[in-house]
Design a protein around this motif. Structure first.
Motif, PDB file in Angstrom:
ATOM      1  N   ARG A   1       0.900  -1.511   0.293  1.00  0.00           N
ATOM      2  CA  ARG A   1       0.166  -0.371  -0.106  1.00  0.00           C
ATOM      3  C   ARG A   1       0.549   1.486  -0.272  1.00  0.00           C
ATOM      4  O   ARG A   1       0.538   2.143  -0.781  1.00  0.00           O
ATOM      5  N   ASN A   2       1.616   1.319   0.632  1.00  0.00           N
ATOM      6  CA  ASN A   2       2.389   2.198   0.576  1.00  0.00           C
ATOM      7  C   ASN A   2       3.791   2.708  -0.263  1.00  0.00           C
ATOM      8  O   ASN A   2       3.396   3.710  -0.906  1.00  0.00           O
ATOM      9  N   ALA A   3       4.011   1.841  -0.970  1.00  0.00           N
ATOM     10  CA  ALA A   3       4.380   1.699  -2.628  1.00  0.00           C
ATOM     11  C   ALA A   3       3.902   2.099  -3.389  1.00  0.00           C
ATOM     12  O   ALA A   3       4.059   3.153  -4.233  1.00  0.00           O
ATOM     13  N   ILE A   4       2.429   1.651  -3.680  1.00  0.00           N
ATOM     14  CA  ILE A   4       1.627   2.272  -4.578  1.00  0.00           C
ATOM     15  C   ILE A   4       1.069   3.789  -3.972  1.00  0.00           C
ATOM     16  O   ILE A   4       1.190   4.341  -4.949  1.00  0.00           O
TER      17      ILE A   4
ATOM     18  N   HIS B   1       0.224   4.354 -17.198  1.00  0.00           N
ATOM     19  CA  HIS B   1       1.146   4.725 -16.216  1.00  0.00           C
ATOM     20  C   HIS B   1       0.655   3.467 -14.878  1.00  0.00           C
ATOM     21  O   HIS B   1       0.903   3.513 -14.715  1.00  0.00           O
ATOM     22  N   LYS B   2      -0.748   2.629 -15.791  1.00  0.00           N
ATOM     23  CA  LYS B   2      -1.246   1.563 -14.609  1.00  0.00           C
ATOM     24  C   LYS B   2      -0.253   0.661 -14.944  1.00  0.00           C
ATOM     25  O   LYS B   2       0.414   0.733 -13.405  1.00  0.00           O
ATOM     26  N   ALA B   3       0.510   0.380 -15.566  1.00  0.00           N
ATOM     27  CA  ALA B   3       1.158  -0.684 -15.372  1.00  0.00           C
ATOM     28  C   ALA B   3       2.345  -0.472 -14.935  1.00  0.00           C
ATOM     29  O   ALA B   3       3.030  -1.341 -13.866  1.00  0.00           O
ATOM     30  N   GLU B   4       2.718   0.658 -15.162  1.00  0.00           N
ATOM     31  CA  GLU B   4       4.378   1.181 -14.720  1.00  0.00           C
ATOM     32  C   GLU B   4       4.106   1.699 -13.542  1.00  0.00           C
ATOM     33  O   GLU B   4       4.512   1.031 -12.094  1.00  0.00           O
ATOM     34  N   LEU B   5       2.479   1.986 -12.480  1.00  0.00           N
ATOM     35  CA  LEU B   5       2.360   2.164 -11.226  1.00  0.00           C
ATOM     36  C   LEU B   5       2.632   1.149 -10.670  1.00  0.00           C
ATOM     37  O   LEU B   5       2.994   0.645  -9.409  1.00  0.00           O
TER      38      LEU B   5
END
Length: 267
Positions: A127-130, A146-150
């Motif tokens: 969660r923190n990374a996202i 940027h969905k995949a990159e996220l």
């Protein structure tokens, strides 16, 4: 008699089994000691005050989802914000396993079961990374290119964090669509539709331009051919007779007037 049954029951309760696909960690709850050696599949003596924790060495999966019919009856989906503070939600899944040579290190770090590690430290790390990466992006980027990159960025950070303690994160991935407020979603879809319409219009213009250029090129080519032919006829009148011969079907005309017969001069 009773003492014998009690003794057998105590003896039976003093053993624990490590199931296939898992590795065991022997913990002395009284002295607080953790065995540095992992236990393979099988039965082990575990007297009162001793507990054997099991960690999976094969791939396991967990999904944090808003659905109350899957792994949890409560909403476990992830909430985060874009760089403008717009609230978003998404279901996230993970696949993982434990390095058997580092299982004791993992236990010494968190001193709890695998289920609690997944529900606590691992969930918090993902969660923190996202949240951290999403705060650098706009909603259109998060929902779009940027969905995949996220999620890949979150996966890399979590892998680096847990690898030293033996928890191998194989993959972190979206388990569904990112939930965007309907009004914002409508705006995004309208923008995409406008962009597609603009691209289609540009393609139509390009096609029309190409067709027009092709027609101009053909007309210019035809005109140049006529000019070349006219110049050839002016410099060589015999070409007219040659063209007539090329078109003649071999029959003499059925009517002849006072004028000269065609092809008189042809040998």
């Amino acid at each position: 008699m009773f003492a014998g049954v009690a003794a057998l029951a105590l003896a039976a309760s003093s053993f624990a089994r490590v199931e296939p696909g898992n590795v065991g960690i022997r913990v002395n709850n009284i002295a607080g000691g953790v065995s540095p050696h992992s236990l393979g599949v099988g039965w082990y003596f575990a007297p009162p005050g001793t507990h054997i924790y099991e960690y999976p060495v094969f791939t396991r999966y967990y999904t944090w989802t808003s659905s109350d019919t899957e792994q949890s009856p409560i909403d476990e989906s992830f909430s985060f914000q874009d760089k403008n503070g717009l609230s978003l939600k998404a279901d996230v899944a993970v696949s993982y396993h434990v390095d058997p040579t580092r299982a004791s290190i993992l236990f010494q770090r968190y001193r709890t079961s695998m289920d609690e590690i997944i529900a606590g430290p691992l969930r918090n790390a993902i969660r923190n990374a996202i949240v951290e990466r999403a705060a650098q992006l706009g909603v259109e980027q998060i929902y779009g290119d940027h969905k995949a990159e996220l999620i890949q960025t979150a996966q890399q950070r979590v892998q680096q964090f847990f690898a030293p303690v033996g928890l191998q994160i194989e993959q972190v991935y979206w388990a569904g669509n990112i939930v965007v407020p309907q009004q914002v979603l409508n705006q995004i879809n309208a923008k995409i539709a406008n962009e597609q319409a603009a691209l289609a219009a540009q393609a139509n213009v390009a096609t029309a331009k190409a067709d027009a250029e092709a027609r101009v090129a053909k007309a210019e080519g035809d005109a140049k051919a006529i000019q070349v032919e006219a110049q050839a006829i002016r410099t060589n009148p015999e070409i007219v007779k040659m063209r007539a011969v090329e078109k003649w079907n071999g029959q003499l005309p059925t009517y002849s007037g006072p004028g000269p017969m065609p092809f008189i001069g042809v040998q």
